[in-house]
Write a protein that holds these residues in place. Structure first.
Motif, PDB file in Angstrom:
ATOM      1  N   LEU A  80       0.831  -1.194   0.000  1.00  0.00           N
ATOM      2  CA  LEU A  80       0.000   0.000   0.000  1.00  0.00           C
ATOM      3  C   LEU A  80       0.866   1.244   0.000  1.00  0.00           C
ATOM      4  O   LEU A  80       2.058   1.185   0.336  1.00  0.00           O
ATOM      5  CB  LEU A  80      -0.910  -0.003   1.231  1.00  0.00           C
ATOM      6  N   GLU A  81       0.287   2.372  -0.350  1.00  0.00           N
ATOM      7  CA  GLU A  81       1.026   3.629  -0.350  1.00  0.00           C
ATOM      8  C   GLU A  81       1.718   3.829   0.999  1.00  0.00           C
ATOM      9  O   GLU A  81       1.100   3.686   2.048  1.00  0.00           O
ATOM     10  CB  GLU A  81       0.091   4.802  -0.617  1.00  0.00           C
ATOM     11  N   GLN A 110      18.501  -3.913  -1.290  1.00  0.00           N
ATOM     12  CA  GLN A 110      17.682  -2.869  -1.908  1.00  0.00           C
ATOM     13  C   GLN A 110      16.233  -2.957  -1.444  1.00  0.00           C
ATOM     14  O   GLN A 110      15.691  -4.040  -1.246  1.00  0.00           O
ATOM     15  CB  GLN A 110      17.743  -2.967  -3.432  1.00  0.00           C
ATOM     16  N   PHE A 111      15.638  -1.789  -1.298  1.00  0.00           N
ATOM     17  CA  PHE A 111      14.258  -1.691  -0.835  1.00  0.00           C
ATOM     18  C   PHE A 111      13.544  -0.627  -1.651  1.00  0.00           C
ATOM     19  O   PHE A 111      14.173   0.152  -2.360  1.00  0.00           O
ATOM     20  CB  PHE A 111      14.219  -1.333   0.662  1.00  0.00           C
ATOM     21  N   PHE A 112      12.220  -0.595  -1.541  1.00  0.00           N
ATOM     22  CA  PHE A 112      11.469   0.457  -2.207  1.00  0.00           C
ATOM     23  C   PHE A 112      10.329   0.914  -1.316  1.00  0.00           C
ATOM     24  O   PHE A 112       9.860   0.182  -0.444  1.00  0.00           O
ATOM     25  CB  PHE A 112      10.967   0.032  -3.593  1.00  0.00           C
ATOM     26  N   VAL A 113       9.907   2.168  -1.556  1.00  0.00           N
ATOM     27  CA  VAL A 113       8.750   2.734  -0.880  1.00  0.00           C
ATOM     28  C   VAL A 113       7.656   2.870  -1.930  1.00  0.00           C
ATOM     29  O   VAL A 113       7.861   3.500  -2.970  1.00  0.00           O
ATOM     30  CB  VAL A 113       9.067   4.113  -0.259  1.00  0.00           C
ATOM     31  N   ASN A 114       6.524   2.241  -1.657  1.00  0.00           N
ATOM     32  CA  ASN A 114       5.371   2.355  -2.549  1.00  0.00           C
ATOM     33  C   ASN A 114       4.810   3.769  -2.448  1.00  0.00           C
ATOM     34  O   ASN A 114       4.505   4.232  -1.346  1.00  0.00           O
ATOM     35  CB  ASN A 114       4.294   1.344  -2.152  1.00  0.00           C
ATOM     36  N   THR A 115       4.666   4.455  -3.577  1.00  0.00           N
ATOM     37  CA  THR A 115       4.114   5.808  -3.564  1.00  0.00           C
ATOM     38  C   THR A 115       2.626   5.812  -3.886  1.00  0.00           C
ATOM     39  O   THR A 115       1.985   6.860  -3.837  1.00  0.00           O
ATOM     40  CB  THR A 115       4.883   6.736  -4.531  1.00  0.00           C
ATOM     41  N   VAL A 116       2.097   4.655  -4.223  1.00  0.00           N
ATOM     42  CA  VAL A 116       0.667   4.424  -4.438  1.00  0.00           C
ATOM     43  C   VAL A 116       0.390   2.995  -3.966  1.00  0.00           C
ATOM     44  O   VAL A 116       1.312   2.234  -3.691  1.00  0.00           O
ATOM     45  CB  VAL A 116       0.244   4.573  -5.925  1.00  0.00           C
ATOM     46  N   GLY A 134       7.022  11.812   7.319  1.00  0.00           N
ATOM     47  CA  GLY A 134       7.885  12.262   6.235  1.00  0.00           C
ATOM     48  C   GLY A 134       7.489  11.753   4.865  1.00  0.00           C
ATOM     49  O   GLY A 134       8.306  11.767   3.939  1.00  0.00           O
ATOM     50  N   MET A 135       6.240  11.343   4.714  1.00  0.00           N
ATOM     51  CA  MET A 135       5.802  10.893   3.382  1.00  0.00           C
ATOM     52  C   MET A 135       5.927  12.018   2.360  1.00  0.00           C
ATOM     53  O   MET A 135       6.115  11.750   1.173  1.00  0.00           O
ATOM     54  CB  MET A 135       4.367  10.355   3.463  1.00  0.00           C
TER      55      MET A 135
END
Length: 166
Positions: A83-84, A101-107, A131-132
């Motif tokens: 989820l976002e 490596q990681f990622f942040v879902n923006t949606v 801090g989104m």
């Protein structure tokens, strides 16, 4: 026991991430080993896709992949969804290939969720809790292809540090 929290300090600002050690214990332990070793210092958000996610934590400022420890088992079947604002492990086509490596879902990205052995998904192991706006700022940077990296920021976005927030 409360979940650990880390502060991600970038050249675009800071954001806090709660790590779900209760839902993804192997992944969180792996991530925190990299944090404690200062592995992420000077790595980049090297893949930024508007309306999808921002990915980092594995390439240095010359866009070279840093050497990592062996992969961690994929815990995507933990019931957490992409989820976002959630943080998940990046990996290759091999479901059990995630290292650093990681990622942040923006949606919301339901296509990345675990659906079974044939669609293993990407392991969510954290959530941005403050801090989104910084994550969204990174998502909006201009990108241009750089070598094998199609969605690299035109102006590098570096991770200054990731530290445990006490």
């Amino acid at each position: 026991m409360s979940n650990p929290v880390v502060l991600v300090d970038t050249t675009k600002g800071e954001f806090l991430v709660e790590l779900f050690a209760d839902k993804a214990p192997l992944t969180v332990a792996n991530f925190l080993r990299y944090v404690d070793d200062d592995f992420y210092v000077g790595t980049l958000f090297h893949r930024v896709v508007k309306g999808f996610m921002i990915q980092g934590g594995g390439l240095d400022n010359m866009m070279r992949e840093k050497p990592t420890r062996p992969p961690v088992a994929n815990e995507a079947a933990n019931g957490l969804e992409n989820l976002e604002g959630t943080v998940a492990m990046a990996r290759t086509a091999d479901p059990h290939s995630a290292c650093a490596q990681f990622f942040v879902n923006t949606v919301d990205n339901p296509d990345l969720d675990h659906k079974g052995e044939d669609e293993f998904g990407y392991c969510v192991f954290g959530q941005v809790i403050d801090g989104m706006d910084v994550v969204k700022k990174i998502e909006k940077v201009r990108v241009k292809p750089q070598g094998d990296h199609e969605h690299a920021p035109a102006d590098q976005v570096s991770i200054n540090s990731i530290t445990r927030f006490e």
